[in-house]
Design a protein around this motif. Structure first.
Motif, PDB file in Angstrom:
ATOM      1  N   LEU A   1       1.054   6.877  -6.828  1.00 53.92           N
ATOM      2  CA  LEU A   1      -0.086   7.723  -7.177  1.00 53.92           C
ATOM      3  C   LEU A   1       0.156   9.187  -6.796  1.00 53.92           C
ATOM      4  N   CYS A   2       0.466   9.427  -5.519  1.00 55.53           N
ATOM      5  CA  CYS A   2       0.666  10.804  -5.056  1.00 55.53           C
ATOM      6  C   CYS A   2       1.927  11.416  -5.660  1.00 55.53           C
TER       7      CYS A   2
ATOM      8  N   SER B   1      -8.895  -6.689  -9.612  1.00 52.51           N
ATOM      9  CA  SER B   1      -9.178  -7.889 -10.381  1.00 52.51           C
ATOM     10  C   SER B   1      -8.923  -9.162  -9.582  1.00 52.51           C
ATOM     11  N   SER B   2      -7.989  -9.095  -8.656  1.00 50.94           N
ATOM     12  CA  SER B   2      -7.699 -10.267  -7.832  1.00 50.94           C
ATOM     13  C   SER B   2      -8.778 -10.493  -6.780  1.00 50.94           C
TER      14      SER B   2
ATOM     15  N   VAL C   1      -2.063   3.230 -11.049  1.00 52.13           N
ATOM     16  CA  VAL C   1      -3.425   2.867 -11.461  1.00 52.13           C
ATOM     17  C   VAL C   1      -3.462   1.399 -11.890  1.00 52.13           C
ATOM     18  N   GLY C   2      -2.435   0.978 -12.623  1.00 49.96           N
ATOM     19  CA  GLY C   2      -2.368  -0.423 -13.050  1.00 49.96           C
ATOM     20  C   GLY C   2      -2.324  -1.375 -11.870  1.00 49.96           C
ATOM     21  N   ARG C   3      -1.590  -0.976 -10.831  1.00 52.62           N
ATOM     22  CA  ARG C   3      -1.531  -1.830  -9.636  1.00 52.62           C
ATOM     23  C   ARG C   3      -2.884  -1.890  -8.932  1.00 52.62           C
ATOM     24  N   VAL C   4      -3.595  -0.755  -8.935  1.00 53.00           N
ATOM     25  CA  VAL C   4      -4.931  -0.746  -8.329  1.00 53.00           C
ATOM     26  C   VAL C   4      -5.851  -1.690  -9.088  1.00 53.00           C
TER      27      VAL C   4
ATOM     28  N   LEU D   1       0.827  -1.206   0.000  1.00 54.66           N
ATOM     29  CA  LEU D   1       0.000   0.000   0.000  1.00 54.66           C
ATOM     30  C   LEU D   1       0.859   1.252   0.000  1.00 54.66           C
ATOM     31  N   LEU D   2       1.970   1.218   0.714  1.00 53.38           N
ATOM     32  CA  LEU D   2       2.880   2.361   0.741  1.00 53.38           C
ATOM     33  C   LEU D   2       3.487   2.598  -0.631  1.00 53.38           C
TER      34      LEU D   2
END
Length: 211
Positions: free
Chosen positions: A75-76, A208-209, A200-203, A68-69
């Motif tokens: 993103l930020c 999807s998982s 965004v891709g990681r989100v 998450l970090l």
């Protein structure tokens, strides 16, 4: 090779590639008096060395452990980098030496902090370079030499490019300066959007998982 020179080589490999820190120092050396540019370089060096210290002594472990970090940094940090690039393109540079450009030190320090500590790529690079080197096994007596070598690289690089650019900036016209700003801004926007889209891709992968 002695540990000091290993640290010097690692430090140069870390700071030499053109990134946000270098663009910030270059733009400052082009647009501000030499004394202010050198002071700015010194402030950037401070943040660069502190980041390297944190990476070397364990920040990489924290970043790698918490996905998450990493996501928040992408993103930020991506949005912040993009905003800096847009501002650089919108800026109208001047080479009027009769005007003393004297930004408050707190503003200079804030910008230097942003391009270092809010730069996800710098954090990730530092994590893998310094954290990985430490993970490979470093004798207790060599740690100080490595850090001194890396710190020396930061001083040599940032002071060096500041002096070179400030000495030759009299031969640079405002049109060329504007072109340099535009190119650097475009690079930062491309770089920042790439980071953001990576996040965004990681989100999307995470969602999807789950579904």
């Amino acid at each position: 090779m002695p540990a000091y020179f290993q640290g010097l080589a690692i430090g140069l490999a870390y700071v030499a590639p053109i990134g946000m820190q270098n663009l910030f120092v270059i733009n400052t050396a082009l647009t501000q008096p030499r004394r202010r540019a050198l002071l700015t370089a010194l402030i950037v060096i401070f943040f660069d060395i502190t980041l390297a210290l944190f990476c070397f002594f364990g920040i990489g472990t924290v970043v790698e452990r918490f996905a998450l970090l990493q996501l928040l940094l992408l993103l930020c940090g991506g949005l912040i980098v993009t905003r800096i690039g847009v501002g650089l393109i919108q800026e109208e540079p001047t080479l009027d030496q009769s005007v003393e450009v004297d930004l408050p030190l707190k503003d200079v320090a804030m910008k230097a902090c942003v391009v270092t500590w809010f730069n996800p790529q710098a954090i990730l690079d530092g994590t893998f370079i310094f954290g990985g080197f430490r993970a490979g096994g470093v004798a207790a007596g060599e740690s100080l030499q490595l850090i001194l070598g890396s710190s020396s690289a930061s001083f040599l690089w940032f002071f060096g490019i500041t002096l070179v650019i400030s000495l030759f900036r009299a031969h640079i016209g405002t049109k060329l300066l504007k072109a340099i700003n535009t190119v650097c801004g475009a690079v930062l926007i491309y770089y920042g959007m790439g980071l953001f889209l990576d996040g965004v891709g990681r989100v999307q992968q995470m969602l999807s998982s789950l579904f």
